[in-house]
Design a protein around this motif. Sequence first.
Motif, PDB file in Angstrom:
ATOM      1  N   ASN A 315       0.788  -1.227   0.000  1.00  0.00           N
ATOM      2  CA  ASN A 315       0.000   0.000   0.000  1.00  0.00           C
ATOM      3  C   ASN A 315       0.821   1.278   0.000  1.00  0.00           C
ATOM      4  O   ASN A 315       0.337   2.328  -0.397  1.00  0.00           O
ATOM      5  N   VAL A 316       2.054   1.239   0.483  1.00  0.00           N
ATOM      6  CA  VAL A 316       2.814   2.467   0.670  1.00  0.00           C
ATOM      7  C   VAL A 316       4.086   2.475  -0.163  1.00  0.00           C
ATOM      8  O   VAL A 316       4.521   1.447  -0.667  1.00  0.00           O
ATOM      9  N   PHE A 317       4.655   3.648  -0.296  1.00  0.00           N
ATOM     10  CA  PHE A 317       5.942   3.797  -0.977  1.00  0.00           C
ATOM     11  C   PHE A 317       6.683   4.960  -0.330  1.00  0.00           C
ATOM     12  O   PHE A 317       6.110   5.745   0.431  1.00  0.00           O
ATOM     13  N   THR A 318       7.947   5.071  -0.627  1.00  0.00           N
ATOM     14  CA  THR A 318       8.741   6.196  -0.155  1.00  0.00           C
ATOM     15  C   THR A 318       9.370   6.895  -1.353  1.00  0.00           C
ATOM     16  O   THR A 318       9.199   6.455  -2.504  1.00  0.00           O
ATOM     17  N   SER A 319      10.089   7.962  -1.110  1.00  0.00           N
ATOM     18  CA  SER A 319      10.622   8.768  -2.207  1.00  0.00           C
ATOM     19  C   SER A 319      11.714   8.019  -2.963  1.00  0.00           C
ATOM     20  O   SER A 319      12.393   7.145  -2.401  1.00  0.00           O
ATOM     21  N   PRO A 320      11.911   8.353  -4.254  1.00  0.00           N
ATOM     22  CA  PRO A 320      13.013   7.731  -5.018  1.00  0.00           C
ATOM     23  C   PRO A 320      14.372   7.976  -4.362  1.00  0.00           C
ATOM     24  O   PRO A 320      15.245   7.110  -4.399  1.00  0.00           O
TER      25      PRO A 320
END
Length: 576
Positions: A315-320
């Motif tokens: 469900n989530v992601f973080t910055s590149p």
Amino acid sequence: MLLKYSFSLFTLCRLIIFILFFVHSAFESQVSSQFIQRDPLLNRSNVPKNILATSYLGGGSHLAPMSEILKILMDRGYNVTLAAPGNFTANSHSYRSIPQVIVSKKAGTELGNQELMKKMFLEETNVRKFSGAFDHSAYTEYYKIYKQTAEEINVDLFFCDIGMNFACFDLAWELKKPVVGFASSPFFAVIPPPYKSDPIFGCHVSMENESFYERFNCAIIKPLKLAWLFISMADNMNSQRVKLGIESYWNPRARMDNILILFDTFFGFEIPTAMLPLHQEIGPILSDTYPDLTPALDSFLNTHPRTMYFALGTNVFTSPQNIAILLKSCLELINHNIIDGVIWATVKTNVTELMSLSDVDSPISDILNNNYPHIHITKFAPQFAILSHENTKVFLSHGGASSSHESMYTATPMLILPIMGDQFGNAEKLELAGMALRLSKLNLTVDDIVLKIKRLLSEEGFKKNAERLQFVAKVNSKRKYRAADLIEMVMNTIKYESVKDENGALSVNNKALLRDWITPNTRMGFIRGNYIDVYSTFIVILLALVGGFGYVSFKTTKFLYAKYKGRTINSKSKKE
């Protein structure tokens, strides 16, 4: 002669053994005739059988544990239906037997405002941002679908996932049907004791070692600051209720009073607190079977005895930039022989954005193309199978409830990068339990990651605490059957406590249905229930007695002193 003697002795021995066996059998028969066998079978005749389970958010972290309980109930003869967003059961090997009504094509964080969701993933997360990310007008849509489904299946009981799912509880009370709540944590479902809080409110999960200022701030100041937010949320919900002719209320837990609520957690992971009979911990809920390793993953793990598994959930992601830092940390750890392999489940990671961050000195492009021999990338991974493998030594995770439970069950130490919601609280709990360390998504550095992975692998305490929690998790994982038992107990209560309405349907009073489970203090009111009147009276009496004794002592002392002084004066005057 000797042969004849031996034969006679052998025959005599056989005869003695036969007699002893006969006496023993007779004795056992006599003893057993004094006892009867306990009948463990339940009488499920005339017990209501139709259950509607619902979830506003959906997704595996909400629906998988609920579905485990539903499967058990189905095996026991109950008719269950799931109403939730996303085509969950059809896409699942384990839960295809559960019929599902698809409330929305999107599920989980996809339901929220994507701009706000992105801000929550990448910036500091708090309850204000979280509450504003979801559209309250969806209440009406969900309510209507739930109601239509309830009528079609002739529902007898609602099983409601608590997260944002006000429509389910309201409908159950409107239809006068019993309702059972479900949540991964008790924090948002019940009023916590003052020593418990949550990072989403800017406090710690345990206030045990905090200063007076922090305890005062988290117990008094922050709740007052958030009061307006909760009033605004309640106002938005009430405007939706009015459109459907539903009675308004301001207490967000008003429909959760006097009902059974099941929590997918357990002490050891959860900060301990006294629980009411209506609030039952039944976690960790885990499936009995999980997908196995693919040949490629099996081969990778077998040739990399110190592997780190890296996944941030579905469900989530973080910055590149953070992903680039994490990958550089992986390379640093491999180059220094701290670990020798990494399995990375990318799921929501935007690989195209990462490609633009690669440079000549960094082999990120090789990694992303799966050309780097010691890092294996896959879109989705059989997580439980990877964590169960003996060569998986550490889990770099976002700290979701399911991932936390699986990591504890497999005794895998964790490095946690929480992104949103309950992940911050889970990270703190696991760190307090001694099997994890935390990272900050706002201040991520290679040195910090490398140092913490070194600690997790070199300090024995992390593995020992993980194994300690593993035992607790395995014992408690049987409690999903207890969850089904509790729901059955509610269903059986309907059989005796319900009445038939004008249409012949069973209806109940949720305020009194589980009165045998409701502690008397809730019926006595706040003052009588907490014995404030009794203790106040005792204090008044005590103060009166102490004051009276003090007053009498003062008067007596004053009188004796005056008498003594007068006698002294008279004595002096006589001498003169």
